[in-house]
Scaffold this motif. Structure first.
Motif, PDB file in Angstrom:
ATOM      1  N   VAL A  85       0.856  -1.177   0.000  1.00 55.73           N
ATOM      2  CA  VAL A  85       0.000   0.000   0.000  1.00 55.73           C
ATOM      3  C   VAL A  85       0.895   1.230   0.000  1.00 55.73           C
ATOM      4  O   VAL A  85       1.854   1.301   0.764  1.00 55.73           O
ATOM      5  CB  VAL A  85      -0.908   0.020   1.259  1.00 55.73           C
ATOM      6  N   PHE A  86       0.608   2.157  -0.876  1.00 55.23           N
ATOM      7  CA  PHE A  86       1.335   3.421  -0.843  1.00 55.23           C
ATOM      8  C   PHE A  86       0.398   4.556  -1.211  1.00 55.23           C
ATOM      9  O   PHE A  86      -0.661   4.337  -1.785  1.00 55.23           O
ATOM     10  CB  PHE A  86       2.569   3.394  -1.757  1.00 55.23           C
ATOM     11  N   SER A  87       0.814   5.754  -0.881  1.00 53.13           N
ATOM     12  CA  SER A  87      -0.003   6.942  -1.151  1.00 53.13           C
ATOM     13  C   SER A  87       0.752   7.881  -2.068  1.00 53.13           C
ATOM     14  O   SER A  87       1.975   7.974  -2.015  1.00 53.13           O
ATOM     15  CB  SER A  87      -0.310   7.688   0.154  1.00 53.13           C
ATOM     16  N   VAL A  88       0.010   8.568  -2.908  1.00 52.48           N
ATOM     17  CA  VAL A  88       0.580   9.580  -3.789  1.00 52.48           C
ATOM     18  C   VAL A  88      -0.087  10.902  -3.427  1.00 52.48           C
ATOM     19  O   VAL A  88      -1.312  10.991  -3.417  1.00 52.48           O
ATOM     20  CB  VAL A  88       0.324   9.246  -5.278  1.00 52.48           C
ATOM     21  N   GLU A  89       0.729  11.883  -3.110  1.00 52.40           N
ATOM     22  CA  GLU A  89       0.202  13.206  -2.788  1.00 52.40           C
ATOM     23  C   GLU A  89       0.620  14.191  -3.871  1.00 52.40           C
ATOM     24  O   GLU A  89       1.704  14.085  -4.423  1.00 52.40           O
ATOM     25  CB  GLU A  89       0.723  13.661  -1.428  1.00 52.40           C
ATOM     26  N   SER A  90      -0.234  15.121  -4.143  1.00 54.35           N
ATOM     27  CA  SER A  90       0.024  16.099  -5.187  1.00 54.35           C
ATOM     28  C   SER A  90      -0.303  17.504  -4.669  1.00 54.35           C
ATOM     29  O   SER A  90      -1.134  17.663  -3.780  1.00 54.35           O
ATOM     30  CB  SER A  90      -0.853  15.781  -6.405  1.00 54.35           C
ATOM     31  N   THR A  91       0.335  18.495  -5.266  1.00 53.10           N
ATOM     32  CA  THR A  91      -0.001  19.879  -4.939  1.00 53.10           C
ATOM     33  C   THR A  91      -1.225  20.327  -5.719  1.00 53.10           C
ATOM     34  O   THR A  91      -1.730  21.420  -5.506  1.00 53.10           O
ATOM     35  CB  THR A  91       1.177  20.816  -5.270  1.00 53.10           C
ATOM     36  N   GLY A  92      -1.663  19.488  -6.639  1.00 53.38           N
ATOM     37  CA  GLY A  92      -2.852  19.802  -7.419  1.00 53.38           C
ATOM     38  C   GLY A  92      -2.562  20.089  -8.875  1.00 53.38           C
ATOM     39  O   GLY A  92      -3.469  20.124  -9.697  1.00 53.38           O
ATOM     40  N   CYS A  93      -1.291  20.294  -9.222  1.00 50.87           N
ATOM     41  CA  CYS A  93      -0.982  20.604 -10.619  1.00 50.87           C
ATOM     42  C   CYS A  93      -0.967  19.351 -11.490  1.00 50.87           C
ATOM     43  O   CYS A  93      -1.067  19.456 -12.711  1.00 50.87           O
ATOM     44  CB  CYS A  93       0.328  21.378 -10.730  1.00 50.87           C
ATOM     45  N   MET A  94      -0.848  18.163 -10.878  1.00 54.43           N
ATOM     46  CA  MET A  94      -0.899  16.890 -11.623  1.00 54.43           C
ATOM     47  C   MET A  94      -1.815  15.930 -10.877  1.00 54.43           C
ATOM     48  O   MET A  94      -1.865  15.929  -9.649  1.00 54.43           O
ATOM     49  CB  MET A  94       0.494  16.243 -11.719  1.00 54.43           C
ATOM     50  N   ASP A  95      -2.515  15.112 -11.637  1.00 53.00           N
ATOM     51  CA  ASP A  95      -3.329  14.059 -11.033  1.00 53.00           C
ATOM     52  C   ASP A  95      -2.410  12.994 -10.464  1.00 53.00           C
ATOM     53  O   ASP A  95      -1.292  12.776 -10.962  1.00 53.00           O
ATOM     54  CB  ASP A  95      -4.243  13.405 -12.074  1.00 53.00           C
TER      55      ASP A  95
END
Length: 123
Positions: A85-95
């Protein structure tokens, strides 16, 4: 984070009292187990894979409950060899999907480079 494989040994658990089963539930700091209110059986919680991180306390508690050290565990928790299990976080500029795909392309390129360098060393 590892994805746990949780196996409950029903036969061994049938030898435990309700109090002992509750002790196993409480021994695990991640609360991956619960008592079924109708049957009194140990069951894993619905989102156990999201919470399981540390099971040493559970192992110590069940070792104390065993009649013989060589008896099977009541609950066995191991790391899956084919899931994580892993998480991907974004600043919002990329999905998140785009970030993941881009990361996988970079990883693939670097692994191809490493494989080529290893082949050069073999020659």
């Amino acid at each position: 984070r590892f994805c746990p494989v949780i196996t409950i040994n029903e036969e061994a658990c049938n030898m435990l009292t309700l109090e002992q089963k509750q002790e196993l539930v409480e021994a695990c700091p991640d609360r991956i187990l619960e008592l079924d209110e109708f049957t009194g059986n140990l069951v894993q919680v619905e989102n156990a894979y999201e919470m399981a991180t540390f099971t040493e306390d559970l192992k110590v508690a069940q070792e104390a409950m065993k009649k013989r050290p060589e008896d099977d565990d009541f609950v066995h928790v191991v790391q899956s060899t084919d899931r994580f299990v892993f998480s991907v976080e974004s600043t919002g500029c990329m999905d998140a999907e785009d970030i993941l795909l881009s990361s996988l392309r970079v990883l693939k390129d670097r692994l191809n480079y490493l494989a080529a360098e290893v082949e050069k060393l073999k020659d």
